[in-house]
Enzyme design. Structure first.
Site, PDB file in Angstrom:
ATOM      1  N   SER A 110       2.844   4.710  -8.645  1.00  0.00           N
ATOM      2  CA  SER A 110       2.376   3.371  -8.293  1.00  0.00           C
ATOM      3  C   SER A 110       1.007   3.045  -8.873  1.00  0.00           C
ATOM      4  CB  SER A 110       2.333   3.220  -6.764  1.00  0.00           C
ATOM      5  OG  SER A 110       1.393   4.107  -6.201  1.00  0.00           O
ATOM      6  N   LYS A 146      -0.785  -0.536   1.679  1.00  0.00           N
ATOM      7  CA  LYS A 146      -1.765  -0.641   0.591  1.00  0.00           C
ATOM      8  C   LYS A 146      -2.546  -1.953   0.678  1.00  0.00           C
ATOM      9  CE  LYS A 146       0.864   2.272  -2.589  1.00  0.00           C
ATOM     10  NZ  LYS A 146       1.665   2.330  -3.821  1.00  0.00           N
TER      11      LYS A 146
END
Length: 821
Positions: free
Chosen positions: A686, A729
């Site tokens: 990611s 996140k």
């Protein structure tokens, strides 16, 4: 610039209306029902329909809740009922299993299989039959016929004895002796003297006897001694003959009594047979007929065991443990299906060896040693599920090393041998009982993670452990269902019913909607609902208890109560999260939120602590320099702190840069790349978008906006790819901006556009996004990402990148040439 994504889906009251009624224990709701879990339900039906195939047991994956076994067991039972209502019978009729005494080999109890519900009937009938025989047998022994025969035999023996005693007395008197026969003291031979009139008289004492003997001649003394020897031998012969005749009389009497007992047993056993058949039918009697024949024969030979005896422990005495004298009559019903309506469906939550296979209990005897018999055999869940289904967790099963092989052997051999665990492991047992094995015909349903399925398939290549070969039907449950109108309304009904059943505070539409939104977050998508309703139930319980504890007088729970409960739950688990936020605020962990920097970007990572997952920003830096030997050094990889997926993503970024620029300019440069202040392992892909933009910024010398963070994966061709943990996140970067007082409308997070559907952000984050204080930008291409982060599309930056790459090449060539000189 892309528009800010919607931060979360909100469930409106209109979606909660017209909900159908739902039971708390509804199987369809817990796993989504046949409409949402077609593959699972079809696999279950496939496995159950092929009941006779021993290899078509069922392996269920995808259910991780504590109630998984109960859910699967309930569905199996429902499916069986459905088949029965349709007139389809794929399961055998449940049976009862009993153990009885083995007259030929007592250490190997015999198995008796009876129709459903007849096991306890057989046991009860045998107990009553035993008491009847015990009551009547004394009357048989003491009846007139046996008494008359006894008197006759005893009379004959006494007449013979009197005759022979008289003969011995006469012979003894001729030889100068008197013989006295006494039943208590035995036989006594006495020397006497003969008077002048020919009569015999005893001596007054030993002195008189000795004087008499001293006057006898030598021949007279010898004649007297020979007479004593002769009489003694005659008495011995008489005693032996009398004992032999007494034994013969006993045997004759026993034969007579046995004959009478045989007639009695034949009569009472015939009556028992007739009565049992009338009450329970021929099918039930056929299972016990052989046992009754052997019991009748045993009773005739050992009828004395049934006669009354003095009680053990009477008159205040301490009873001494003894073996049951009537053990041959006892019936041990190890499996009773009398109350089973359809087929037995057994859910075993604690699959120890004893609970699964069964075992041998024992009785402590006087002296401290233990004994066992067929009445101490205990069946486990395998035997109880025979003729039906056994539902078991592979996670639980793996906790008991002896249980798994035992289950495997039972399935493979279609037979269950009940024995103690020591015997099964090959050790000598102090309970050497070998019950007759139970023939098995059942379906085993094992619930376990998909990883176990793959591991067991790998082990199946070893013929010694081909466990998975017997599980042809795999039923996989999806952890979510679609968040359509029907499922939302059903979920709303379940929430209200759960609240009512558990005695919780009632909930208004806003609270119900907020709980459904939380289910979407658990599912990881606003278009799905998680089937983990236990988590939602725990939130409801906590919210209700918090309301009562706070003294809140409102009648119903609202969305505000749910939100505060979620915040409280997060606060209790987020100590590490607060430490990280404090380190950032104090400057111990450096995260830049304002301004611009070349080759530096804010990436995002998720840490999973088991009970909580938290997101936090990470400073990612890239540096470039001319090099005749181009390459890319990633500090994490060189330090062996990276995982394989991270390394793959790292190579992908490097090759993506080559694919974009190598045809237009030589790549004579070295690249350094690092996650700053990262001291533990890192994995995943990611951060590949962040890595790409940090390198492009370093090459082009165009700064990156520090008020933005980015997460996302990229392909070799530069396509933006989705990632996991997007909510954590975004929330992690939001909290950093909040603690540094930067919620001024400039901060935000760049995410892959595919993850927009996964956004179910916290209420405070969603509020900030909707008010424009914070942004979430979904991007479809790296061009859009460059526009947000660097103020220009990537195509506009390509010129500067190529120009600098060429300059790096000239420098590299120059220094390379200088080195040669």
């Amino acid at each position: 610039m892309p528009e800010t994504a919607s931060p979360r889906r909100k469930v409106v009251p209109e979606e909660l209306k017209s909900a159908e009624s739902v039971e708390i224990g509804s199987v369809d709701f817990f796993i989504g029902g046949p409409e949402n879990q077609k593959r699972f339900f079809d696999s279950i039906e496939f496995g159950l329909r092929r009941f006779g195939d021993e290899q078509c047991n069922i392996f269920v994956t995808g259910i991780d809740s504590p109630d998984a076994l109960k859910i699967v067991g309930a569905h199996v039972a429902d499916f069986v009922k459905k088949l029965g209502s349709n007139g389809i019978s794929v399961f055998p009729e449940p049976q009862d299993y009993c153990y009885v005494y083995n007259f030929r080999e007592p250490k190997a109890p015999k198995l008796v299989i009876l129709p459903r519900g007849k096991g306890n009937a057989f046991k009860k009938a045998m107990n009553g039959f035993l008491e009847k025989v015990k009551d009547e047998i004394s009357g048989v022994i003491s009846n007139d016929l046996i008494a008359s025969e006894y008197s006759r035999i005893l009379g004959e023996l006494n007449a013979w004895a009197e005759k022979h005693q008289e003969q011995i007395r006469e012979e003894a008197e001729r030889l100068g002796f008197i013989v006295d026969f006494n039943e208590n003291t035995g036989v006594r031979i006495t020397t006497v003297k003969r008077l002048e009139d020919g009569k015999l008289a005893a001596f007054k004492d030993n002195t008189e006897l000795n004087e008499y003997l001293s006057k006898l001649s030598k021949n007279e003394k010898a004649e007297l001694d020979n007479g004593r020897v002769y009489i003694t031998e005659r008495v011995k012969d008489y005693v032996q003959d009398r004992m032999q005749r007494f034994n013969d009389c006993n045997r004759q009497m026993k034969r007579f009594v046995a004959g009478q007992m045989a007639l009695f047993c034949k009569s009472v056993f015939a009556d028992f047979k007739k009565d049992f058949i009338e009450k329970h039918g021929n099918d039930a009697f056929s299972g016990i007929s052989l046992f009754l024949k052997r019991l009748e024969k045993h009773t005739v030979g050992f009828y004395d065991a049934l006669l009354p005896k003095n009680g053990n422990g009477e008159n205040g005495e301490i009873p001494i443990p003894i073996r049951d004298p009537h053990i041959q009559w006892k019936v041990n019903v190890v499996v009773d299906n009398g109350a089973t309506k359809d087929i037995p469906v057994v859910v075993e939550h604690n699959p120890t060896y004893g609970n699964l296979i069964g075992g041998l209990d024992s009785k402590l005897m006087f002296g401290g040693f233990a004994v066992t018999d067929h009445t101490h055999i205990r069946a486990g869940s395998i035997a109880k599920a025979n003729g039906g289904c056994l539902v078991i967790s592979l996670n639980d099963l793996a906790s008991y090393p002896a249980a798994l092989p035992a289950l495997f052997d039972s399935i493979r051999h279609k037979s269950l041998g009940i024995k103690d665990m020591g015997s099964s492991a090959g050790y000598d047992s102090h309970l050497p009982l070998r019950p007759e094995p139970i023939p098995l015909n059942l379906r085993v349903v094992v619930c376990g993670p998909g990883l176990y399925w793959r591991i067991l398939h790998g082990m199946a290549q070893d013929h010694r452990f081909d466990f998975i070969r017997f599980f042809e039907a795999k039923a996989e449950v999806l952890p979510f269902v679609e968040a359509n109108s029907r499922n939302i309304s059903v979920f709303a009904s379940w929430i209200r019913e759960f609240s009512r059943t558990k005695g919780l505070s009632s909930m208004d539409d806003s609270a119900v909607g907020r709980l459904i939104e939380e289910s979407m977050r658990l599912a990881g998508s606003r278009s799905r609902l998680s089937t983990n309703v236990e988590a939602i139930g725990r939130i409801m319980i906590e919210a209700s208890e918090s309301k009562l504890a706070s003294g809140d007088n409102v009648n119903q729970l609202s969305a505000g109560h749910i939100v505060r409960t979620l915040e409280k739950r997060f606060w209790r688990l987020s100590f590490i999260y607060e430490v990280i936020q404090r380190q950032i605020a104090e400057g111990q962990k450096i995260i830049n939120i304002g301004g611009e920097k070349i080759g530096e970007i804010n990436g995002l990572a998720v840490s999973d602590f088991g009970d909580i997952s938290i997101g936090s920003p990470m400073r990612i830096a890239a540096s470039v320099y001319p090099s005749a030997k181009p390459g890319m050094i990633t500090i994490e990889r060189e330090s062996k702190l990276s995982g394989k997926i991270f390394d793959k993503a790292d190579h992908t970024v490097r090759e993506a840069i080559k694919a974009r620029y190598a045809r237009r300019a030589p790549l004579a440069l070295g690249i350094g790349f690092a996650f700053e202040q990262s001291y533990s392992g890192i994995d995943g892909d990611s951060a590949s978008l962040a890595e790409f933009f940090a390198i492009i910024s370093a090459i082009s010398e165009v700064p990156i906006r520090q008020s933005a963070a980015i997460t996302g994966s990229m392909s070799l061709r530069g396509d933006v790819q989705p990632i996991g943990g997007v909510n954590e996140k975004v929330e992690g970067f939001f909290d950093v901006c909040k603690v540094m007082n930067k919620l001024d409308g400039n901060c935000g997070v760049v995410i892959p556009h595919q993850n927009a559907d996964n956004l179910m952000l916290r209420d405070d984050v969603a509020e900030a996004v909707e008010s424009g204080k914070f942004h979430v930008w979904p991007v479809k291409t790296i061009d859009e990402g460059a526009q947000i982060l660097m103020g220009k599309f990537l195509g506009e930056l390509d010129g500067r990148v190529i120009e600098n790459l060429k300059e790096f090449a000239r420098i590299a060539v120059f220094f390379s040439g200088d080195k040669k000189e």
